[in-house]
Design a protein around this motif. Sequence first.
Motif, short mmCIF file in Angstrom:
data_model
loop_
_atom_site.label_atom_id
_atom_site.label_comp_id
_atom_site.label_asym_id
_atom_site.label_seq_id
_atom_site.Cartn_x
_atom_site.Cartn_y
_atom_site.Cartn_z
N GLU A 38 4.42 -12.06 32.59
CA GLU A 38 4.49 -13.32 32.03
C GLU A 38 3.79 -14.17 33.21
O GLU A 38 3.29 -15.36 32.95
CB GLU A 38 5.91 -13.90 31.96
CG GLU A 38 6.51 -13.21 30.47
CD GLU A 38 7.79 -13.82 30.18
OE1 GLU A 38 8.59 -14.35 31.06
OE2 GLU A 38 7.97 -13.76 28.90
N ARG A 68 0.95 -5.02 28.40
CA ARG A 68 2.02 -5.88 28.36
C ARG A 68 1.84 -6.40 29.75
O ARG A 68 2.58 -5.99 30.59
CB ARG A 68 3.36 -5.18 28.04
CG ARG A 68 3.54 -4.61 26.61
CD ARG A 68 3.43 -5.63 25.54
NE ARG A 68 3.67 -4.97 24.40
CZ ARG A 68 2.68 -4.37 23.85
NH1 ARG A 68 1.45 -4.71 24.11
NH2 ARG A 68 2.94 -3.95 22.48
N PHE A 126 -1.46 -7.16 24.12
CA PHE A 126 -2.70 -6.72 23.54
C PHE A 126 -2.60 -5.31 23.05
O PHE A 126 -2.00 -4.58 24.10
CB PHE A 126 -4.07 -6.81 24.51
CG PHE A 126 -4.35 -8.41 24.79
CD1 PHE A 126 -4.82 -9.24 23.98
CD2 PHE A 126 -3.61 -9.03 25.83
CE1 PHE A 126 -5.07 -10.36 24.18
CE2 PHE A 126 -3.61 -10.24 26.32
CZ PHE A 126 -4.58 -11.04 25.19
N CYS A 141 -4.12 -8.90 18.99
CA CYS A 141 -3.31 -9.71 20.05
C CYS A 141 -2.13 -9.96 19.49
O CYS A 141 -1.98 -10.41 18.14
CB CYS A 141 -3.97 -10.91 20.28
SG CYS A 141 -3.38 -12.21 21.30
N LEU A 142 -0.80 -9.72 19.99
CA LEU A 142 0.47 -9.97 19.36
C LEU A 142 0.75 -11.27 19.93
O LEU A 142 1.21 -11.42 21.14
CB LEU A 142 1.51 -8.72 20.15
CG LEU A 142 1.15 -7.27 19.56
CD1 LEU A 142 0.08 -6.80 20.33
CD2 LEU A 142 2.47 -6.40 19.74
N THR A 143 1.19 -12.06 19.16
CA THR A 143 1.45 -13.10 19.34
C THR A 143 3.05 -13.68 19.07
O THR A 143 3.31 -15.07 18.96
CB THR A 143 0.72 -14.36 18.62
OG1 THR A 143 1.06 -13.96 17.04
CG2 THR A 143 -0.74 -14.28 18.83
N ASP A 144 3.65 -12.55 18.78
CA ASP A 144 5.11 -12.79 18.41
C ASP A 144 6.22 -13.73 19.41
O ASP A 144 6.92 -14.19 19.07
CB ASP A 144 5.91 -11.40 17.80
CG ASP A 144 5.86 -10.54 18.70
OD1 ASP A 144 4.64 -10.34 19.53
OD2 ASP A 144 6.87 -9.92 19.20
N LYS A 145 5.60 -13.45 20.44
CA LYS A 145 6.22 -13.90 21.55
C LYS A 145 6.19 -15.54 21.92
O LYS A 145 6.74 -16.08 22.55
CB LYS A 145 6.22 -13.26 22.94
CG LYS A 145 6.92 -11.81 22.89
CD LYS A 145 7.60 -11.74 24.28
CE LYS A 145 8.12 -10.34 24.61
NZ LYS A 145 7.08 -9.45 25.24
N VAL A 146 4.98 -15.90 21.32
CA VAL A 146 4.67 -17.45 21.78
C VAL A 146 5.72 -18.15 21.00
O VAL A 146 6.17 -18.37 19.88
CB VAL A 146 3.33 -17.65 21.05
CG1 VAL A 146 2.95 -19.28 21.20
CG2 VAL A 146 2.35 -16.89 21.58
N GLU A 175 8.77 -4.44 21.16
CA GLU A 175 8.46 -5.21 19.82
C GLU A 175 9.21 -4.34 18.74
O GLU A 175 9.38 -3.15 18.96
CB GLU A 175 6.97 -5.43 19.48
CG GLU A 175 6.34 -6.46 20.19
CD GLU A 175 5.81 -6.18 21.57
OE1 GLU A 175 5.90 -4.90 21.90
OE2 GLU A 175 5.23 -7.11 22.19
N TYR A 216 2.06 -15.44 26.99
CA TYR A 216 2.70 -14.77 25.87
C TYR A 216 2.42 -13.85 25.20
O TYR A 216 2.95 -13.19 24.28
CB TYR A 216 3.27 -16.00 25.05
CG TYR A 216 4.09 -17.24 25.76
CD1 TYR A 216 5.50 -17.09 26.06
CD2 TYR A 216 3.43 -18.25 25.91
CE1 TYR A 216 5.95 -18.00 26.58
CE2 TYR A 216 4.04 -19.25 26.70
CZ TYR A 216 5.45 -19.12 26.99
OH TYR A 216 6.12 -20.17 27.29
N PHE A 217 1.07 -13.63 25.20
CA PHE A 217 0.13 -12.68 24.45
C PHE A 217 0.48 -11.34 24.80
O PHE A 217 0.53 -11.06 26.26
CB PHE A 217 -1.31 -12.89 24.46
CG PHE A 217 -1.39 -14.36 23.93
CD1 PHE A 217 -0.92 -14.64 22.68
CD2 PHE A 217 -2.58 -15.04 24.46
CE1 PHE A 217 -1.15 -16.02 22.22
CE2 PHE A 217 -2.80 -16.19 23.94
CZ PHE A 217 -2.00 -16.76 22.85
#
Lengths: 167, 719
Positions: free
Chosen positions: B162, B159, B209, B189-194, B256, B206-207
Amino acid sequence: MSQVAEQLSTSTQRSQYLTFSIGKEHFGMELHQTREIIEYAGITEVPLMPQFLSGVINLRGEVLPVIDLSVRLGREPITIHKRTCVIVVELHGYEQYCVLGLLADAVNEVVELSLSDVEDAPAFGAKIRAEFIQGIAKVKDDFVILLDAEKTLSPIELASLVEAELQ
Amino acid sequence: MSLDAALETFYVEAQEHLELMDNNLLQMDDGYINNDILNDIFRSAHTIKGSAGIFGLTHIVDFTHVVENVLDRARDEKIVIEKPLIDLLFKCRDHMVTIVALSIDEYKQQVEVQKKGQLLIEQLLPWADKQASLEPINENKVEGKSSIETGGFWHISLRLSEDCLKNGMDPMSFIRFLSTLGEIHRIVCLTDKVPKLVKLDPEQLYFAFEIALESASNKEEIENTFMFVQDDSHIVILPPNASGKDFADLIEQLPEDNRYLIQVLKECGTYKSLDEKHTEVQDNATLTEISTKPINLAEKPTSNKSIKQTAPSKQIRIDSDRLDHLINLIGELVINQQRVDLLAGKTRNTTLIEAVDDFESFTEQIRDAALNLRMIPIGGTFQRFKRIVRDTAQELGKNIGLTIIGAETELDRLMVEKIADPLTHIVRNAMDHGIESVEERIVSGKSPKGELILKAYHESGHIVIAISDDGKGINKEGVRLKAIEKGIIFQHTELSDHELFNLIFHPGFSTAAQVTNLSGRGVGMDVVKRNVEALQGSIEILSEKGKGSEFRISLPLTLAIIDGFHVECSGTHFIIPQATIIECLDLASHVEIDERNCINLRGDMIPYLTMSDVFNLQLQNRDSDNALVSQVSMAKQPKEELVIVQFGGNLAGIAVERLHGEVQTVIKPLGPIFKPLKGIGGSSLLGNGDIAFILDIPQLIELAIDQDKRMKHINKTQE
């Protein structure tokens, strides 16, 4: 073809020259080599220097050597009077960048010369070393000797003359 | 920070680390082997490798990896540090200097360099950990699934902050570097924050991993990948044998949604759920949080002084041109200040004069502070000689130790740069010709270990750098014969020791019977002298047969502005550098000893020169009427002032007509035409715009001596 003629024919065809007098003779120098003309306001002599090296002046914080061109060209030293002036010359030359002053009795005008105005330097009779002369031009009724500033004022040659004087 | 700027920082840092490494290796070489030093060396190598990895400079990573491995094992006391290893590490460090200077493309073209690297790696192998580093690291991913015991899947949860991108860090570079440690099995790749496009800030990251890494590296190595971002990021690394509980903890910690995370982790292939039966819920497989636990290597306080040189926090880097510009402006300020001073003096307005005095004192302070900016300690240059001495001694088969004194002495940056070469030459000469071989030393009853001393100190406004050895000293007769042979002097020329030693600086002079690799081609000592003189300095030799020699280089503190003393002679103004002046006297009140231009100063005979004679000043006075008068009056009444100056340990007097007092002198060079003129080092502008000439005292005295000799010669021939 003389050097000037070559230059003129290859570049703009016309070149600007600053003309000035020392004694009864008239000389010319390419305008882009001259930076400014200042009034003669005294000079600081440098000890032990040969006669052609009149001294140094302070030009707005810059210390410049001043050459008595008349001596350099093998004539009598210039006589200082009210109208004596210093022509500041910039040499970008093959050797190194150099700024120096020349003593002159009067500065005359800026003339534009083209190929046809310039003749080869005479092989003899000018009493000046041939390599110093680019050519001779006729301006109005006077002959003007166009000087090759890089050669006449070559810092390396001047330094070697100084060295010879000190020996 | 742009990538270029970051890369520039990398090079600067790498150089600092390499220098540090050199110093530390030298300490080890001297027998100080302890964990602090080893840790330091390891850290240098490690940082270089890490940063090189970020920039994808694989040629540096590959080589340094092996070196690092060996160092790591030494640190863990798995191998013993011995002389051959230290020698090898020196070579490796040098190779690193070479490859750091090369880009990848350049490296690929230079087969020689590659070969050398390969050779060094081969030599390192006996010390290296066979498993980890035999092959270049890019290839060590092959171990396969069976190697799960040693390698296996690490789980890395990333994480990053930013602001990561704004700080010039590309997350991809970390991932790329991870792939050098082993094989990245899978990345999610966690894209939920984009956010939606309108709200998206292109400079924000925003990614997140989740990475499954198969690697034989240990946790620390993986941790170190992230050392540049660890402060503001949340990074969790789970070892291959992590239990379900560890994952449960991890999921708890991450921001998350838990179900989403479980899905992601499953996708990653490393996840073990709690209900999967892992009886070995062992505590030793602990979870590491880099964010809370500082890496033990990073900030260990060390007793090592050289650390100080690289401590970056208190330094800023400035383009030297800007600094020079500032110094020039201050030069103009000083000149203008003097003009104001002069004008204020004329008004006789005391309030104004006082105000101008204050102004003057501040100008002086500003000048000193500005000049100080250019001053750096000479220690950095001296440090380099440790290595040179060590290598040269080995090459010559001599036993030589180097002692450094006064490393903290500060010198103008420009001079520090320019003095390095002449120093190197003198040091090599001293080692080659000065210090004898071990056998010779034993025979002459000296300690077998020769001693070389590099020393810097202040002396009356000058910086003196002395290089002394305890060798055999200069062979005066040898020098003499050689000089005669080379036609530098005549058979019967009588010379003082001082003059004799000075012959060494004559172009084309070398006394070494045998020309060696190191020195002795007779090219050099004249160049040394010229280099020193170009810095307005002087060089002097002291030598005693059988006891050793000393080369003493004396340099002015700075090249731009000096404190001067304004004097006048026949209407010409001169500045004598304040630092050379001992005192001023009235010449008439000191009795002259016969006619030889000497005075008796409290019992000492001191020779003096008359400036107007040396520079032939009366004759040049063009104002002929006045000149005549003044000459006559001068002959009658020789009221002269005498300035006593010091040069290279000697005293001499300079007779002038008027003393004007101290001035701050901004040096204006006189230009190439005046170069042959001896005795005058430059010019300066006085407050009223007049030009004064700055005297170069050693040259002036030389000039006077020359003239004296010539006069005597003329007198003799006339007789």
